[in-house]
Design an enzyme around this catalytic site. Sequence first.
Site, PDB file in Angstrom:
ATOM      1  N   ASP A   1      -1.081   2.684  54.614  1.00 16.52           N
ATOM      2  CA  ASP A   1      -0.921   3.897  54.070  1.00 16.52           C
ATOM      3  C   ASP A   1      -2.297   4.374  54.113  1.00 16.52           C
ATOM      4  O   ASP A   1      -2.452   5.964  53.817  1.00 16.52           O
ATOM      5  CB  ASP A   1      -0.345   4.169  52.758  1.00 16.52           C
ATOM      6  CG  ASP A   1      -0.641   3.087  51.549  1.00 16.52           C
ATOM      7  OD1 ASP A   1      -1.408   2.084  51.928  1.00 16.52           O
ATOM      8  OD2 ASP A   1      -0.274   3.474  50.526  1.00 16.52           O
TER       9      ASP A   1
ATOM     10  N   TYR B   1     -12.344  -1.673  44.916  1.00 13.96           N
ATOM     11  CA  TYR B   1     -10.948  -1.067  44.931  1.00 13.96           C
ATOM     12  C   TYR B   1     -10.798  -0.617  43.492  1.00 13.96           C
ATOM     13  O   TYR B   1     -10.570  -1.521  42.498  1.00 13.96           O
ATOM     14  CB  TYR B   1      -9.947  -2.208  45.161  1.00 13.96           C
ATOM     15  CG  TYR B   1      -8.576  -1.788  45.297  1.00 13.96           C
ATOM     16  CD1 TYR B   1      -8.095  -0.523  45.659  1.00 13.96           C
ATOM     17  CD2 TYR B   1      -7.717  -2.569  44.663  1.00 13.96           C
ATOM     18  CE1 TYR B   1      -6.879  -0.108  45.338  1.00 13.96           C
ATOM     19  CE2 TYR B   1      -6.369  -2.081  44.403  1.00 13.96           C
ATOM     20  CZ  TYR B   1      -5.907  -0.981  44.814  1.00 13.96           C
ATOM     21  OH  TYR B   1      -4.601  -0.240  44.609  1.00 13.96           O
TER      22      TYR B   1
ATOM     23  N   ASN C   1     -10.059   5.851  44.688  1.00  9.77           N
ATOM     24  CA  ASN C   1      -8.739   6.284  44.139  1.00  9.77           C
ATOM     25  C   ASN C   1      -8.932   7.830  43.305  1.00  9.77           C
ATOM     26  O   ASN C   1      -8.615   7.879  42.372  1.00  9.77           O
ATOM     27  CB  ASN C   1      -8.445   5.274  43.116  1.00  9.77           C
ATOM     28  CG  ASN C   1      -7.179   4.547  43.629  1.00  9.77           C
ATOM     29  OD1 ASN C   1      -6.315   5.089  44.277  1.00  9.77           O
ATOM     30  ND2 ASN C   1      -6.981   3.198  43.250  1.00  9.77           N
TER      31      ASN C   1
ATOM     32  N   GLU D   1      -7.329  -4.196  48.431  1.00  8.41           N
ATOM     33  CA  GLU D   1      -5.907  -4.380  48.206  1.00  8.41           C
ATOM     34  C   GLU D   1      -5.218  -5.465  49.224  1.00  8.41           C
ATOM     35  O   GLU D   1      -4.485  -5.387  49.889  1.00  8.41           O
ATOM     36  CB  GLU D   1      -5.152  -3.257  48.523  1.00  8.41           C
ATOM     37  CG  GLU D   1      -3.935  -2.976  47.356  1.00  8.41           C
ATOM     38  CD  GLU D   1      -3.369  -1.912  47.471  1.00  8.41           C
ATOM     39  OE1 GLU D   1      -1.914  -1.897  46.524  1.00  8.41           O
ATOM     40  OE2 GLU D   1      -3.562  -0.861  47.711  1.00  8.41           O
TER      41      GLU D   1
ATOM     42  N   ASP E   1     -11.854   1.945  48.244  1.00 10.23           N
ATOM     43  CA  ASP E   1     -10.939   3.004  47.779  1.00 10.23           C
ATOM     44  C   ASP E   1     -11.348   3.380  46.405  1.00 10.23           C
ATOM     45  O   ASP E   1     -11.213   2.401  45.336  1.00 10.23           O
ATOM     46  CB  ASP E   1      -9.623   2.045  47.763  1.00 10.23           C
ATOM     47  CG  ASP E   1      -8.526   3.077  47.306  1.00 10.23           C
ATOM     48  OD1 ASP E   1      -8.838   4.274  46.728  1.00 10.23           O
ATOM     49  OD2 ASP E   1      -7.293   2.739  47.246  1.00 10.23           O
TER      50      ASP E   1
END
Length: 261
Positions: free
Chosen positions: A251, A109, A151, A37, A149
């Site tokens: 985050d 990602y 997710n 990201e 990530d």
Amino acid sequence: MKIISWNVNGIRAWQQKEGTLDFITHEEDPDIFCVQETKAQPEQIDPELFIEFPYRYFNSAEKKGYSGTAVFSKIEPLSVNYGIKNKDYDSEGRVITAEFEKFFLVNVYTPNAKPDLARLDYRHSDWDREFLKHLKKLEKKKPVVVCGDLNVAHNDIDIARPDANRTTEKNPGSPGFTDKEREGFTNLINAGFIDTFRLLSPDKVQYSWWSYRAGARARNVGWRIDYVLTSKKLEKKISDAVIYDQVHGSDHCPVGIDLDV
């Protein structure tokens, strides 16, 4: 070899935050640093950023300010490829594959299913399947290290409030914890890939992402959605697998492994 991965949620803002650069360049000093990201085109990234890493690779989304991945390495790869060779997926800059002497490194990602689950079917039926095919094709040549990530919180231990987020007859589930997304991760495990953190810390409760809402990080109401996976052939070479949950700047927090290769 130390590999660290971090979803920075915008690399230009992230690098301005106190302690982020020092953590990478001085405290941990990895051989390879993978970023997700980035939300930036290569020309928007400071050319002096991480000059300690002479080999730098960027895969940016066609849509500016969205998605994007980067790899910073102190070791020159034998080759570098972008995407998974599918025109329907590769415009979002989600994958970089770097070949090293002993393994392939895949920085990923994974697409989010979206709050209304609008992208869940795409994620489950298309992306997860094509990404696994990409990994298995690489594995025919040499072992694979996957970081990034993904997710998804795979199991109940990987999310602070599993009951409030799981799929039921009355609830389709929360993005990142639906049955379909969890199945996609299970398919990676069933295909022989190792969740390195769970290998070394099977019962440890630790998270890598927290919502910005309602002070979730301060209360440690988090999710473990950032991973380092390896091929089974590398299992005995994994000497450490870490979630750096005390490190701020995004985050997400960084995750990493040490490999004896």
